[in-house]
Design an enzyme around this catalytic site. Sequence first.
Site, short mmCIF file in Angstrom:
data_model
loop_
_atom_site.label_atom_id
_atom_site.label_comp_id
_atom_site.label_asym_id
_atom_site.label_seq_id
_atom_site.Cartn_x
_atom_site.Cartn_y
_atom_site.Cartn_z
N ASP A 67 0.81 -1.21 0.00
CA ASP A 67 0.00 0.00 0.00
C ASP A 67 0.85 1.26 0.00
O ASP A 67 2.05 1.22 0.26
CB ASP A 67 -0.98 -0.01 1.19
CG ASP A 67 -0.38 -0.62 2.44
OD1 ASP A 67 0.85 -0.56 2.58
OD2 ASP A 67 -1.12 -1.15 3.27
N ASN A 137 -7.91 -4.16 13.84
CA ASN A 137 -9.28 -4.44 13.38
C ASN A 137 -9.32 -5.58 12.35
O ASN A 137 -10.33 -5.79 11.69
CB ASN A 137 -9.92 -3.17 12.79
CG ASN A 137 -9.18 -2.66 11.56
OD1 ASN A 137 -8.21 -3.26 11.12
ND2 ASN A 137 -9.65 -1.56 11.00
N HIS A 139 -7.44 -5.80 9.59
CA HIS A 139 -7.12 -5.47 8.19
C HIS A 139 -5.79 -6.08 7.76
O HIS A 139 -4.90 -6.31 8.57
CB HIS A 139 -7.18 -3.95 7.93
CG HIS A 139 -6.06 -3.14 8.50
ND1 HIS A 139 -6.24 -1.85 8.93
CD2 HIS A 139 -4.73 -3.40 8.68
CE1 HIS A 139 -5.08 -1.36 9.35
NE2 HIS A 139 -4.16 -2.28 9.21
N GLU A 144 -9.75 -2.73 4.85
CA GLU A 144 -10.43 -2.54 6.12
C GLU A 144 -11.63 -3.48 6.20
O GLU A 144 -12.08 -4.01 5.18
CB GLU A 144 -10.90 -1.08 6.24
CG GLU A 144 -9.77 -0.05 6.18
CD GLU A 144 -8.94 0.01 7.46
OE1 GLU A 144 -8.87 -0.99 8.19
OE2 GLU A 144 -8.36 1.07 7.72
C1 F6R Z 1 1.32 -1.89 6.11
C2 F6R Z 1 0.02 -2.52 6.11
C3 F6R Z 1 -0.82 -2.68 7.34
C4 F6R Z 1 -0.02 -3.08 8.58
C5 F6R Z 1 -0.93 -3.17 9.79
C6 F6R Z 1 -0.16 -3.46 11.05
O1 F6R Z 1 1.86 -1.84 4.81
O2 F6R Z 1 -0.39 -2.89 5.07
O3 F6R Z 1 -1.81 -3.63 7.10
O4 F6R Z 1 0.61 -4.30 8.35
O5 F6R Z 1 -1.62 -1.96 9.95
O6 F6R Z 1 0.64 -2.36 11.34
P1 F6R Z 1 1.71 -2.43 12.52
O7 F6R Z 1 2.74 -3.41 12.10
O8 F6R Z 1 2.27 -1.03 12.58
O9 F6R Z 1 0.99 -2.83 13.74
#
Ligand code: F6R
Length: 243
Positions: A67, A137, A139, A144
């Site tokens: 992303d 959540n 994702h 989401e």
């Molecule tokens: C990042 C991404 C998100 C993260 C997720 C967990 O490229 O796609 O899905 O993997 O938000 O984030 P952290 O590791 O910061 O808890």
Amino acid sequence: MQVIILENAQQVAQHASRWVVELISQKTNPVLGLATGSTPISLYQKLVKSHQEDQVDFGHVTSFNLDEYHNIDAENEHSYRTFMKNNLFDKINIDQKNTHLPTCNKGENPREQGIAFEDKIRLAGGIDLQILGIGANGHIGFNEPTSSLSSRTRLKTLTKQTLEDNSRLFQPDEYQPTMAMTMGISTILDAQYILLMATGKNKAKAVNEMITGPLSAKCPASALQLHEHAVIILDKAAASELS
Ligand code: F6R
């Protein structure tokens, strides 16, 4: 789905880094799917160390990130391009022309950008190994809750919870992007191998829903139950609510 529970976050990163190094050593043209966020930082540190110790050569690697924020300059300190450069790309010998993020900037059409990104993945031969984290959540990428299980790379509005979770990275008076381009759930499921890392107690509920819950758009990560080669690597805290 294979679930591996290790003692702590360092062991999770060590285990994941062995997978990545093995793939890169075995394949002529390895294609990696990469994630940003806090979780993969120690994996990237281990990969940089292995590179410095001459154990891994990234010269033939192509990468695709999950992303990128909508309408953000690559040079912006909050862009995921900057994150990847600071944590990995500038510290290894990957050819940065072979590193791709799903960008969509002013004047560009998100739909066309999404299709072009998917085409690039296909042209590269598909993703061999996709690294994932998981949101509190549930994702994956920025898919989401309520994201379609058949979604492909597109523009998504971030939920309140994700914005709150990520607000730690922005100053109180700083603009925080509210939309992002993200690989879709279907794009992620196309990868040959998937390696999801989760550490810490705040991920325990989402981890339980992903592994033991019903396959549901309410927990996008539950789609990994459909994947033949999905490996979930957890530390004890992230595994603590497994029922
Ligand atoms: C990042 C991404 C998100 C993260 C997720 C967990 O490229 O796609 O899905 O993997 O938000 O984030 P952290 O590791 O910061 O808890």
